[in-house]
Design a protein around this motif. Sequence first.
Motif, mmCIF file in Angstrom:
data_model
loop_
_atom_site.group_PDB
_atom_site.id
_atom_site.type_symbol
_atom_site.label_atom_id
_atom_site.label_comp_id
_atom_site.label_asym_id
_atom_site.label_seq_id
_atom_site.Cartn_x
_atom_site.Cartn_y
_atom_site.Cartn_z
ATOM 1 N N TYR A 1 0.846 -1.188 0.000
ATOM 2 C CA TYR A 1 0.000 0.000 0.000
ATOM 3 C C TYR A 1 0.882 1.239 0.000
ATOM 4 C CZ TYR A 1 -3.660 -3.287 1.285
ATOM 5 O OH TYR A 1 -4.524 -4.358 1.297
ATOM 6 N N VAL B 1 -8.890 2.492 1.571
ATOM 7 C CA VAL B 1 -8.172 2.195 0.326
ATOM 8 C C VAL B 1 -8.957 2.818 -0.813
ATOM 9 C CG1 VAL B 1 -7.305 0.387 -1.188
ATOM 10 C CG2 VAL B 1 -7.229 0.071 1.292
ATOM 11 N N LYS C 1 -3.642 0.587 -2.893
ATOM 12 C CA LYS C 1 -2.994 -0.702 -3.117
ATOM 13 C C LYS C 1 -2.072 -0.562 -4.330
ATOM 14 C CE LYS C 1 -5.318 -4.502 -2.454
ATOM 15 N NZ LYS C 1 -6.235 -5.672 -2.631
#
Length: 407
Positions: free
Chosen positions: A59, A79, A100
Motif C-alpha cells: 500500500y 483504500v 494498493k
Amino acid sequence: MAEPGPISVADHLARILDSIEPLGVYDQSLLDAVGLPIAEDVTAPMPLPPFDNSAMDGYAVAFHDVADAAEDHHIHLPVVGEIGAGQSRLVALSPGTAVKIMTGAPVPHGADAVVPYEWTDRGVAHVEISRAPQLGQHVRRAGEDVEKGEVLVSEGTVLGPRHVGLLAAVGRSSVKARPRPRVVVLSTGSELREPGDALAPDSIYDSNSYMLAAAVRAAGGIPYRVGSVPDDAAGFTEALHDQLVRADLVVTSGGVSEGDYDVVKEALRDTGTMWFGKVAMQPGKPQGFGFIGDDEVPILTLPGNPVSSYISFQVFVLPALRRLQGRTPYERPTRTARLTHGFSSPEGREQFVRADYDASVVTPVGGHGSHLLGDLATANALINVPADVTSLTPGDSVQVLLLDEDF
C-alpha cells in the motif's frame, strides 16, 4: 617481391598492422552487436528508474499517516484505489488514505512510503496497518540507478549481455559498432581430403582449414571455410577470386615454402602487392602477406604444417582480426611464469613452445615437430623465447601467451 634474409616477428607483425585499416562503423541491433567493441559512448536518454515506483506489493501511503503504527497500535486507512504495473490511473494520493500498489507500479504524488502486504491485513476497502515503514522505504526513486545523460557504455567496450540489458532498459535498440570480419579460409594440397571421406594411401585429412576457421570464430570473426584446393596455381587462383566478394580477410595455409608445388607463391608472387619471405621464428618461418582483388582484400599466407599454421594464426592473424574490429590490444598479452623443465632454442629465431600453464608455472608439452597436433591440442599456452636466448633451465622466468584467455 621478396626480402633476402629473415625478418623479425615484430617487423612482420608491424607490416601487417600498419597496412590494415579497421572496418567501417555502422548501426547494429543490440543482439547483433553482442561480442563486438562499440564505437561510441552511449549516454542515458532517460533516468532509471524513469519514475518513482514501488519495490514491494503493498500500500502506498503518506508516511506521516502511518508513522505511529505498531503491533499494539494499528492504523486504519481507507483504500481509494489500486495501481498495477503499467496500469496507472491514479496520479495523486489524498492525505489520510492508502492505495494498493504492485511492484514496479508508479508511486502516486503525495505518497512517500510503501507498506508491504506482510504488515497489513490486506484489506480491500480499508487496510489495517500493524507496522510503520521508514520515510521513503520500499520506494525506488527516479534516477537512483542511472541519471539522464550518464555514460552507460564507453567506446571500445565489448558488448555483453549485461550491457544489452542496460541499453534496452533506456530504450536503445542499436549501437554503433564495426562488424565481425568475414574471413575466407583455404588450405592447399592435393593430398588433402575432407574429414569423413575415404583416405588413399598417400592422402591425409584437412585439419588446417577446420582449425583456422574455428580460431577465426573464437576471435570474433565470421569464417568461410572453403576447404582444400589442389596444388594447381590456376585452380587456386580461381577458387580464391570466387571468394573475394565475401572477404574482409583471406587466410591460406600451405604453399608458401620453397618446394616445387608451392602454389600460393606461384599464383600470387607476380601480383605486385605480395611479400613472401622468411620470418625469424620457430615454428612458422615461411610467411606471406599482401592485398588481392579490386577491393584490395588483405591476405595472410601461412605455412602448411598444422602447428606452424596455428601459431602463425596466434602471432599474426589474431592481431590483424582485432585490428579490423578496432579491438585493443592487438596482440595476445603475455604472462610471466616459472619454467619446470629446461630446453634449448635455436639462435636467431624467436621460438613459440607449446606448454601447459597452471598458476604461474609452465611446463613444455611434447616435441618440437610442427606436425604434432596431439601435443598442440593438450597445450593451453605458448612459451615465447626471444631470438637471442638459446638455453633455458628449470626455474627460469619466461613469458607465456595463454591461448584460452579472453582479452
